[in-house]
Design a protein around this motif. Structure first.
Motif, PDB file in Angstrom:
ATOM      1  N   LYS A   1       0.885  -0.968   0.105  1.00  0.00           N
ATOM      2  CA  LYS A   1       0.238   0.028   0.091  1.00  0.00           C
ATOM      3  C   LYS A   1       0.627   1.585   0.055  1.00  0.00           C
ATOM      4  O   LYS A   1       2.002   1.277   1.152  1.00  0.00           O
ATOM      5  N   ALA A   2       0.015   2.207  -0.612  1.00  0.00           N
ATOM      6  CA  ALA A   2       0.947   3.373  -0.298  1.00  0.00           C
ATOM      7  C   ALA A   2       0.170   4.525  -1.121  1.00  0.00           C
ATOM      8  O   ALA A   2      -0.904   3.806  -1.504  1.00  0.00           O
ATOM      9  N   VAL A   3       0.746   6.457  -0.404  1.00  0.00           N
ATOM     10  CA  VAL A   3      -0.891   6.759  -1.269  1.00  0.00           C
ATOM     11  C   VAL A   3       0.161   6.983  -2.080  1.00  0.00           C
ATOM     12  O   VAL A   3       1.373   7.801  -2.276  1.00  0.00           O
ATOM     13  N   VAL A   4      -0.477   7.227  -3.403  1.00  0.00           N
ATOM     14  CA  VAL A   4       0.360   8.105  -4.654  1.00  0.00           C
ATOM     15  C   VAL A   4      -0.719   9.794  -5.179  1.00  0.00           C
ATOM     16  O   VAL A   4      -2.045   9.351  -4.865  1.00  0.00           O
ATOM     17  N   ILE A   5       0.280  10.324  -5.483  1.00  0.00           N
ATOM     18  CA  ILE A   5      -0.085  11.842  -6.428  1.00  0.00           C
ATOM     19  C   ILE A   5       0.110  11.889  -7.441  1.00  0.00           C
ATOM     20  O   ILE A   5       1.246  12.023  -7.783  1.00  0.00           O
ATOM     21  N   ASN A   6      -1.103  11.804  -8.228  1.00  0.00           N
ATOM     22  CA  ASN A   6      -1.054  10.918 -10.028  1.00  0.00           C
ATOM     23  C   ASN A   6      -1.314  12.651 -10.461  1.00  0.00           C
ATOM     24  O   ASN A   6      -0.999  12.828 -11.237  1.00  0.00           O
ATOM     25  N   GLU A   7      -1.629  13.615  -9.634  1.00  0.00           N
ATOM     26  CA  GLU A   7      -1.854  14.676 -10.441  1.00  0.00           C
ATOM     27  C   GLU A   7      -2.596  15.748  -9.091  1.00  0.00           C
ATOM     28  O   GLU A   7      -2.483  16.035  -7.820  1.00  0.00           O
ATOM     29  N   LEU A   8      -1.218  17.298  -9.234  1.00  0.00           N
ATOM     30  CA  LEU A   8      -1.284  18.331  -7.964  1.00  0.00           C
ATOM     31  C   LEU A   8      -3.091  19.049  -8.194  1.00  0.00           C
ATOM     32  O   LEU A   8      -3.747  18.314  -8.760  1.00  0.00           O
TER      33      LEU A   8
ATOM     34  N   ALA B   1       7.495  18.138  -7.103  1.00  0.00           N
ATOM     35  CA  ALA B   1       8.110  16.552  -7.457  1.00  0.00           C
ATOM     36  C   ALA B   1       7.430  16.581  -8.722  1.00  0.00           C
ATOM     37  O   ALA B   1       6.798  16.615  -9.022  1.00  0.00           O
ATOM     38  N   ALA B   2       7.881  15.252  -9.212  1.00  0.00           N
ATOM     39  CA  ALA B   2       7.627  14.604 -10.780  1.00  0.00           C
ATOM     40  C   ALA B   2       6.632  13.458 -10.257  1.00  0.00           C
ATOM     41  O   ALA B   2       6.950  12.814  -8.655  1.00  0.00           O
ATOM     42  N   LEU B   3       5.521  14.122 -11.413  1.00  0.00           N
ATOM     43  CA  LEU B   3       4.465  13.281 -11.025  1.00  0.00           C
ATOM     44  C   LEU B   3       5.013  11.996 -11.561  1.00  0.00           C
ATOM     45  O   LEU B   3       5.164  11.675 -12.866  1.00  0.00           O
ATOM     46  N   PRO B   4       4.180  10.485 -11.385  1.00  0.00           N
ATOM     47  CA  PRO B   4       3.330  10.810  -9.622  1.00  0.00           C
ATOM     48  C   PRO B   4       4.266  10.165  -9.089  1.00  0.00           C
ATOM     49  O   PRO B   4       5.621  10.477  -9.085  1.00  0.00           O
ATOM     50  N   PHE B   5       4.320  10.486  -7.838  1.00  0.00           N
ATOM     51  CA  PHE B   5       5.021  10.505  -6.010  1.00  0.00           C
ATOM     52  C   PHE B   5       4.552  10.476  -5.327  1.00  0.00           C
ATOM     53  O   PHE B   5       2.608  10.625  -4.964  1.00  0.00           O
ATOM     54  N   VAL B   6       5.092   9.379  -4.109  1.00  0.00           N
ATOM     55  CA  VAL B   6       4.941   9.131  -3.033  1.00  0.00           C
ATOM     56  C   VAL B   6       4.630  10.252  -2.006  1.00  0.00           C
ATOM     57  O   VAL B   6       5.993  10.654  -1.742  1.00  0.00           O
TER      58      VAL B   6
ATOM     59  N   ASN C   1      -4.455   9.549  -3.383  1.00  0.00           N
ATOM     60  CA  ASN C   1      -4.828   7.690  -3.604  1.00  0.00           C
ATOM     61  C   ASN C   1      -3.644   6.698  -3.086  1.00  0.00           C
ATOM     62  O   ASN C   1      -3.340   6.901  -3.573  1.00  0.00           O
ATOM     63  N   LEU C   2      -4.849   5.605  -2.287  1.00  0.00           N
ATOM     64  CA  LEU C   2      -4.893   4.794  -1.947  1.00  0.00           C
ATOM     65  C   LEU C   2      -4.077   3.674  -2.651  1.00  0.00           C
ATOM     66  O   LEU C   2      -5.557   3.576  -3.719  1.00  0.00           O
ATOM     67  N   ILE C   3      -2.912   3.844  -2.573  1.00  0.00           N
ATOM     68  CA  ILE C   3      -2.969   2.400  -4.385  1.00  0.00           C
ATOM     69  C   ILE C   3      -2.271   1.232  -3.036  1.00  0.00           C
ATOM     70  O   ILE C   3      -2.007   1.322  -2.300  1.00  0.00           O
TER      71      ILE C   3
ATOM     72  N   ASN D   1       3.295  16.962   8.050  1.00  0.00           N
ATOM     73  CA  ASN D   1       3.654  18.406   7.817  1.00  0.00           C
ATOM     74  C   ASN D   1       3.033  19.277   6.829  1.00  0.00           C
ATOM     75  O   ASN D   1       2.280  18.473   5.971  1.00  0.00           O
ATOM     76  N   PHE D   2       2.933  20.280   6.828  1.00  0.00           N
ATOM     77  CA  PHE D   2       2.781  21.474   6.407  1.00  0.00           C
ATOM     78  C   PHE D   2       3.608  21.447   4.955  1.00  0.00           C
ATOM     79  O   PHE D   2       2.635  21.462   4.280  1.00  0.00           O
ATOM     80  N   ILE D   3       4.436  20.931   4.757  1.00  0.00           N
ATOM     81  CA  ILE D   3       5.490  21.112   3.741  1.00  0.00           C
ATOM     82  C   ILE D   3       4.896  19.919   2.558  1.00  0.00           C
ATOM     83  O   ILE D   3       5.177  20.289   1.977  1.00  0.00           O
ATOM     84  N   ASP D   4       4.075  18.509   3.526  1.00  0.00           N
ATOM     85  CA  ASP D   4       3.425  17.499   2.417  1.00  0.00           C
ATOM     86  C   ASP D   4       1.971  18.712   2.086  1.00  0.00           C
ATOM     87  O   ASP D   4       1.782  18.243  -0.006  1.00  0.00           O
ATOM     88  N   THR D   5       1.199  19.882   1.457  1.00  0.00           N
ATOM     89  CA  THR D   5       0.521  20.419   1.337  1.00  0.00           C
ATOM     90  C   THR D   5       1.679  21.419   0.182  1.00  0.00           C
ATOM     91  O   THR D   5       0.162  21.542  -1.170  1.00  0.00           O
ATOM     92  N   TYR D   6       2.317  21.902   0.498  1.00  0.00           N
ATOM     93  CA  TYR D   6       3.386  22.456  -1.067  1.00  0.00           C
ATOM     94  C   TYR D   6       3.485  21.765  -1.301  1.00  0.00           C
ATOM     95  O   TYR D   6       2.923  21.838  -2.898  1.00  0.00           O
ATOM     96  N   PHE D   7       3.680  20.640  -1.520  1.00  0.00           N
ATOM     97  CA  PHE D   7       4.413  19.638  -2.913  1.00  0.00           C
ATOM     98  C   PHE D   7       3.062  18.273  -3.518  1.00  0.00           C
ATOM     99  O   PHE D   7       2.723  18.491  -4.824  1.00  0.00           O
ATOM    100  N   ARG D   8       1.904  18.404  -2.490  1.00  0.00           N
ATOM    101  CA  ARG D   8       0.693  17.985  -3.151  1.00  0.00           C
ATOM    102  C   ARG D   8      -0.016  19.102  -4.037  1.00  0.00           C
ATOM    103  O   ARG D   8      -0.572  18.673  -4.995  1.00  0.00           O
ATOM    104  N   LYS D   9       0.313  20.625  -3.556  1.00  0.00           N
ATOM    105  CA  LYS D   9      -0.204  21.215  -4.452  1.00  0.00           C
ATOM    106  C   LYS D   9       0.785  21.949  -5.960  1.00  0.00           C
ATOM    107  O   LYS D   9       0.038  22.444  -6.836  1.00  0.00           O
ATOM    108  N   GLY D  10       2.082  21.274  -5.894  1.00  0.00           N
ATOM    109  CA  GLY D  10       2.468  21.775  -6.423  1.00  0.00           C
ATOM    110  C   GLY D  10       4.210  22.844  -6.180  1.00  0.00           C
ATOM    111  O   GLY D  10       4.791  23.462  -7.045  1.00  0.00           O
ATOM    112  N   LEU D  11       4.013  23.363  -5.116  1.00  0.00           N
ATOM    113  CA  LEU D  11       4.285  24.384  -5.155  1.00  0.00           C
ATOM    114  C   LEU D  11       5.666  24.241  -4.301  1.00  0.00           C
ATOM    115  O   LEU D  11       7.082  24.990  -4.817  1.00  0.00           O
ATOM    116  N   TYR D  12       5.977  23.158  -4.343  1.00  0.00           N
ATOM    117  CA  TYR D  12       7.662  22.548  -4.147  1.00  0.00           C
ATOM    118  C   TYR D  12       7.551  21.916  -5.337  1.00  0.00           C
ATOM    119  O   TYR D  12       6.275  20.444  -5.075  1.00  0.00           O
TER     120      TYR D  12
END
Length: 179
Positions: A18-25, A70-75, A32-34, A57-68
């Motif tokens: 199992k992993a949580v994956v972000i395919n789009e910002l 990370a190549a898509l898709p990412f965990v 998405n739980l995979i 952590n709050f930084i996780d929201t920055y990655f999820r929104k694309g402010l920081y």
């Protein structure tokens, strides 16, 4: 803090977990739980960690929104902790600092998964007298709080001085207040 209870014992190291994956910002709906996410392959200078905890952590929201970036898709997940299941035997671990079975924390993307590939240089052993949940929860925010209260102000604050800490409800500021 997210608790990731391993469903399988450490000796079981199957191909998909199992992993949580972000395919789009975007917002939280992008998480998405995979159930069949591939287990990472060991690379030189790395270890595979079976996660037991992941910090939220709050930084996780920055990655999820694309402010920081990370190549898509990412965990996502910037901090985690668990047990070393496999470790490369190349020059980066030549002093045998880490061994299979060591309990560690780390700060690198990928903690929202049962297994994470982590550079050996990002691992920190957890002392036996510190529980893993405390070690993970203090890794990013605790180090930041210590840095902010001891280094940033270059000695401006002295013993018995007062300091206003804005937003003490956050994890880092909450940890700064007793320091």
């Amino acid at each position: 803090m997210l608790f990731l209870k391993p469903k399988y014992p450490s000796s079981s190291f199957s191909c998909n977990k199992k992993a949580v994956v972000i395919n789009e910002l975007g917002g939280p709906e992008c998480l998405n739980l995979i159930n069949n996410h591939p287990t990472p392959q060991l690379k030189p200078g790395h270890a595979i960690i079976q996660n037991q905890y992941a910090g939220l952590n709050f930084i996780d929201t920055y990655f999820r929104k694309g402010l920081y970036k990370a190549a898509l898709p990412f965990v996502p997940g910037q901090e985690g902790g668990g047990t070393i299941l496999a470790i490369s035997s190349d020059d980066t671990n030549n002093d045998s600092t880490f061994q299979v079975g060591d309990v560690v924390v780390y700060g690198t993307l990928g903690a929202y998964a049962q297994y994470t590939l982590v550079p050996v240089t990002q691992l920190v052993k957890v002392p036996q007298n510190v529980s893993l949940d405390i070690a993970v929860s203090c890794y990013t925010q605790g180090l930041t709080a210590h840095y902010l209260t001891t280094s940033v102000h270059c000695g401006m604050l002295q013993t018995n001085d007062w300091c206003f800490i804005y937003s003490v409800g956050s994890g880092t500021c909450h940890l700064c207040s007793p320091l």
